[in-house]
Design a protein around this motif. Structure first.
Motif, PDB file in Angstrom:
ATOM      1  N   LEU A  35       0.901  -1.153   0.000  1.00  0.00           N
ATOM      2  CA  LEU A  35       0.000   0.000   0.000  1.00  0.00           C
ATOM      3  C   LEU A  35       0.941   1.204   0.000  1.00  0.00           C
ATOM      4  N   VAL A  36       1.264   1.693  -1.173  1.00  0.00           N
ATOM      5  CA  VAL A  36       2.337   2.658  -1.347  1.00  0.00           C
ATOM      6  C   VAL A  36       1.879   3.795  -2.250  1.00  0.00           C
ATOM      7  N   PRO A  37       2.592   4.903  -2.259  1.00  0.00           N
ATOM      8  CA  PRO A  37       2.179   6.030  -3.101  1.00  0.00           C
ATOM      9  C   PRO A  37       1.994   5.676  -4.576  1.00  0.00           C
ATOM     10  N   ARG A  38       2.728   4.711  -5.066  1.00  0.00           N
ATOM     11  CA  ARG A  38       2.586   4.347  -6.472  1.00  0.00           C
ATOM     12  C   ARG A  38       1.167   3.879  -6.820  1.00  0.00           C
ATOM     13  N   ASN A  39       0.366   3.548  -5.792  1.00  0.00           N
ATOM     14  CA  ASN A  39      -1.028   3.177  -6.033  1.00  0.00           C
ATOM     15  C   ASN A  39      -1.927   4.386  -6.260  1.00  0.00           C
ATOM     16  N   GLN A  40      -1.435   5.563  -5.968  1.00  0.00           N
ATOM     17  CA  GLN A  40      -2.318   6.731  -5.986  1.00  0.00           C
ATOM     18  C   GLN A  40      -2.694   7.115  -7.417  1.00  0.00           C
ATOM     19  N   GLU A  41      -3.981   7.209  -7.646  1.00  0.00           N
ATOM     20  CA  GLU A  41      -4.456   7.503  -9.013  1.00  0.00           C
ATOM     21  C   GLU A  41      -3.983   8.854  -9.545  1.00  0.00           C
ATOM     22  N   PRO A  42      -3.932   9.899  -8.710  1.00  0.00           N
ATOM     23  CA  PRO A  42      -3.445  11.177  -9.253  1.00  0.00           C
ATOM     24  C   PRO A  42      -2.015  11.085  -9.799  1.00  0.00           C
ATOM     25  N   TRP A  62      -0.819   8.507 -11.341  1.00  0.00           N
ATOM     26  CA  TRP A  62      -0.938   7.904 -12.674  1.00  0.00           C
ATOM     27  C   TRP A  62      -1.483   8.910 -13.675  1.00  0.00           C
ATOM     28  N   LYS A  63      -2.366   9.762 -13.208  1.00  0.00           N
ATOM     29  CA  LYS A  63      -2.872  10.826 -14.096  1.00  0.00           C
ATOM     30  C   LYS A  63      -1.713  11.745 -14.474  1.00  0.00           C
ATOM     31  N   ASN A  91      -7.647  -7.680 -17.857  1.00  0.00           N
ATOM     32  CA  ASN A  91      -7.089  -7.142 -19.097  1.00  0.00           C
ATOM     33  C   ASN A  91      -5.627  -7.484 -19.346  1.00  0.00           C
ATOM     34  N   GLY A  92      -5.007  -8.125 -18.393  1.00  0.00           N
ATOM     35  CA  GLY A  92      -3.583  -8.436 -18.551  1.00  0.00           C
ATOM     36  C   GLY A  92      -2.682  -7.231 -18.368  1.00  0.00           C
ATOM     37  N   THR A  93      -3.207  -6.158 -17.783  1.00  0.00           N
ATOM     38  CA  THR A  93      -2.379  -4.964 -17.577  1.00  0.00           C
ATOM     39  C   THR A  93      -1.486  -5.152 -16.354  1.00  0.00           C
ATOM     40  N   GLU A  94      -0.493  -4.273 -16.234  1.00  0.00           N
ATOM     41  CA  GLU A  94       0.391  -4.291 -15.063  1.00  0.00           C
ATOM     42  C   GLU A  94      -0.372  -3.758 -13.851  1.00  0.00           C
ATOM     43  N   VAL A  95      -0.108  -4.334 -12.713  1.00  0.00           N
ATOM     44  CA  VAL A  95      -0.660  -3.775 -11.483  1.00  0.00           C
ATOM     45  C   VAL A  95       0.035  -2.454 -11.192  1.00  0.00           C
ATOM     46  N   SER A  96      -0.598  -1.631 -10.355  1.00  0.00           N
ATOM     47  CA  SER A  96      -0.041  -0.290 -10.139  1.00  0.00           C
ATOM     48  C   SER A  96       1.310  -0.340  -9.420  1.00  0.00           C
TER      49      SER A  96
END
Lengths: 370, 386
Positions: free
Chosen positions: A128-135, A137-138, A298-303
């Motif tokens: 549970l790390v900052p890399r999960n944060q949606e902003p 990724w935006k 979808n076979g995408t990479e996890v966050s």
């Protein structure tokens, strides 16, 4: 009776403690997942899990995986147990694993975990790390689209606690997940110690294979936290709770002007209680769970993958090794996979053993109002 | 007349007091004219003599500043004139010998230009020659002379912002010595001018060239402050100083300070508030023409001159001391040496003082020779609006 959404993927929780309970609730809330069982060797935790979730509990996670036909396993454990359980779960045939962080202590354990999953096509998310944060990724999407021009350098502040697993994956994210060519490092304490406390203050430089410079600011306690991405026409920064993007209004302008209204403020901390009496789950955890679902669909990479945390651990270890060798340049990947960073006792061991049953019972109450 | 600071003032107000320090300018070119203009405007300095083997430059200079004591060599000027402040504003290749000659001639202060030299041992000679005689040596129309930077440093020294932790120097230049010495000098300033412990560096081009080029790196000072030199052409330019309870940033044209509002160490930038009144309008970059037809000589230049005068008055080090610029040269060379050794750390001070970093031709040699008479005439002519 606790209501639960009927979902597509069957989830088994391994470790029904403080953090595990939060993860369990997150799977309840996702429409594509269904928490179906939990496993814990601590009978008190297991009993509380059964009562709260109205679900079967097992004292053996492999039995749970088999009997409950688990698709997604969530090992939320003291770090010392993590590697064996992740590998065991992979060998038991689950489709996805989302464990917590730090991943493990040694590179060879991290390699085992990553290999066990990748060789079987298992989506492996971690932390549970900052890399999960949606902003974030935006922001990355905007940056990839050229909003701040070419990414030239990345600053990381308070960077390396917990073996680098919080912030280093974000630095890599904005370096387009490039590999690291070499590093130079220095530490705030004794570089010859394997303890995590030393790596809380690591400074130095990371050279990515795509030419991006990464700068680790090692002194802790100042007001700048998080990541700062410097581009040829703008900059982006986040302190893990807010997000800011600046651009130069014109080619000849010397000033950076913030572009307002791009990102909501983000609260990572759990706040309040919902209508069912459960403590609210932060958006980062919900986003992380969704990324696991997306990976399966979808076979995408996890966050944030196990491989990302392994790579982050390797970068921080390499910087420590540099400090051990008089700040010499250390090329990656590291040959010696036995190198390790030992997490602090509170993460390495079972918290109940360290803090006592009474403390633990009180902490467990926070998840749900009576 | 309009002063360099933009104030309207009667010309006689500047010149009513008898000038205290006699200035001899060596090198009457483009930059020498700028320095001379600064001395002209300062109330306690007076340009009394000039030296230049280029008769065209010398004649123009003497005409512009009403100088009758013009010489073709600085040796002659120094032997015949009573000079307090020597201003050798020369191509870098000529700088060491001129500065040393001025020191040996017994001037009271020297304010030369930058880069200080190409070879470390030449820079050492210049610094030692002046230091041994108690002569303040300033070097460069330097960012380090900005009073706002010193105000910020004083706040840090007073503990207002807590300890300095790290510095980001955003310096996209293809000449770390020529132009980049500016940032290196300010970097040292905010590391409390501590000695450098070690550096790791990289260069933009050929690490085995002795020519000036863009360089980046990591600098670790003995007091624990670390500096990151970002050398690519990024949108962020200037210097950023990160302290326990505040952040200071300057893009060399404006100055900003964010302070913590509480006494406890803040956790986040959002806990800081910009101190809007900390640095009123600097006038930096103001280069318009005044009523007397002269182009504004710039607040940076005037700050440098005030600083050398203050050194004489109070016995203090000039803001952009020669020793600091020598240190900057040494840091630049060390960054390159690190790259030569595959980015191995390089301990300071460097043992080999024969190491060299040659500035670009336009700084190393006489610009008139490099760029041609026509372009030079245009540049030197731009000081005064026709």
């Amino acid at each position: 009776m606790t209501t639960q959404t009927q979902g597509k993927y069957r989830v088994g929780l391994i470790g029904c403690g403080r953090q595990g309970t939060g993860h369990g609730r997150a799977y309840m809330l996702n429409p594509m997942t269904e928490l179906v069982a939990g496993a814990d060797t601590d009978p008190e935790n297991l009993q509380l899990f059964r009562e709260r979730f109205n679900l079967p509990g097992y004292d053996n996670y492999l039995e749970m995986i088999e009997k409950e036909r688990i698709d997604i396993v969530a090992p939320i454990l003291p770090v010392r147990a993590n590697a064996d359980v992740v590998v065991g779960s992979a060998e038991a045939g689950v489709k996805a694993i989302y464990c917590e962080k730090p991943l493990c202590a040694s590179l060879e354990d991290a390699d085992r975990m990553v290999e066990a999953c990748s060789s079987r096509g298992i989506a492996f998310a971690a932390g549970l790390v900052p890399r999960n944060q949606e902003p974030l990724w935006k922001a990355r999407e905007m940056i990839e689209a050229g909003e701040i021009g070419e990414v030239l350098s990345i600053n990381l502040y308070h960077s390396s606690g917990q073996g680098g697993c919080r912030s280093v994956p974000v630095m890599r994210m904005f370096a387009r997940d490039a590999d690291v060519e070499w590093v130079v490092g220095s530490v705030e304490g004794d570089p010859h110690s394997d303890e995590q406390t030393v790596t809380t203050g690591i400074g130095g430089y990371v050279k990515f294979t795509n030419g991006i410079d990464g700068f680790f600011h090692y002194r802790t306690g100042g007001p700048k936290i998080g990541v700062e991405v410097i581009g040829s026409r703008g900059a982006f920064s986040s302190d893990w709770q807010s997000y800011h993007l600046w651009k130069t209004p014109s080619k000849t302008s010397k000033r950076l002007v913030e572009v307002e209204g791009l990102f909501p403020d983000y609260t990572n901390a759990v706040r309040g209680y919902d209508g069912e009496g459960w403590q609210e789950i932060g958006s980062a955890l919900q986003a992380a769970v969704q990324s696991v679902v997306d990976a399966l669909e979808n076979g995408t990479e996890v966050s944030c993958s196990g491989a990302q945390l392994r790579d982050a651990l390797e970068i921080v270890i390499a910087m420590r090794e540099s400090a051990r060798e008089g700040h010499s340049r250390v090329t990656l990947p590291l040959a010696d996979r036995s190198l390790k960073i030992l997490p602090i006792p509170m993460r390495w061991n079972y918290k109940k053993e360290l803090k006592g049953a009474e403390w633990y019972r009180e902490a467990m109450k926070a998840h749900k109002r009576a | 007349m309009i002063t360099a600071e933009g104030a309207e003032i009667a010309e006689e107000e500047y010149m009513t007091e008898e000038a205290k320090y006699r200035v001899g300018v060596i090198g009457c070119g483009r930059k020498g004219t700028g320095h001379a203009r600064g001395y002209y405007l300062h109330p306690t300095t007076e340009v009394v003599a000039a030296a230049d083997p280029d008769t065209e430059n010398l004649d123009l200079f003497c005409e512009r500043f009403g100088i009758t004591a013009g010489y073709s060599t600085y040796d002659e000027m120094l032997s015949k004139e009573q000079i307090d402040i020597a201003a050798p504003i020369l191509p870098v290749n000529a700088n060491p010998d001129a500065v040393i000659a001025c020191a040996r001639a017994g001037v009271k202060a020297i304010f030369s230009e930058k880069p200080i030299a190409a070879k470390l041992e030449d820079a050492d000679r210049m610094v030692d020659e002046c230091a041994s005689r108690g002569i303040p040596l300033a070097c460069g129309d330097a960012y380090r002379s900005f009073p706002q930077l010193w105000d910020a440093r004083r706040m840090m020294e007073a503990g207002d912002l807590g300890e300095v932790q790290s510095i980001n120097l955003y310096q996209p230049t293809n000449e770390i010595s020529g132009g980049g010495c500016q940032g290196l000098a300010v970097m040292q300033m905010f590391a409390e001018d501590a000695a450098v412990d070690w550096v790791t560096g990289w260069v933009a081009g050929d690490p085995f060239s002795d020519d000036d080029q863009g360089m980046g790196g990591y600098v670790r000072f003995v007091n624990g402050v670390e500096c990151f030199i970002h050398f690519k052409d990024a949108a962020k330019k200037g210097i950023e100083v990160l302290c326990e309870r505040g952040v200071f940033f300057s893009d060399w044209y404006s100055f900003h300070l964010w302070r913590a509002q509480e006494t406890e160490r803040p956790g986040r930038l959002a806990d800081l508030k910009e101190d809007e009144g900390a640095f009123p309008g600097s006038g930096v970059g103001e280069r318009s023409y005044g009523e007397d037809g002269w182009r504004n000589t710039g607040s940076r230049q005037m700050s440098g001159i005030r600083s050398i005068v203050e050194s004489l008055e109070k016995g203090t080090e000039p803001a952009a001391a020669g020793a600091i610029m020598r240190n900057g040269l040494e840091i630049a060379i060390a960054l390159r040496e690190s790259h030569r050794k595959e980015h191995a750390p390089v301990k300071m001070p460097l043992e080999d003082r024969g190491l060299t970093l040659y500035p670009h031709q336009g700084r190393w040699l006489n610009k008139k020779e490099v760029y041609g008479k026509e372009q030079y005439a245009e540049e030197i002519g731009s000081w005064i609006k026709e």
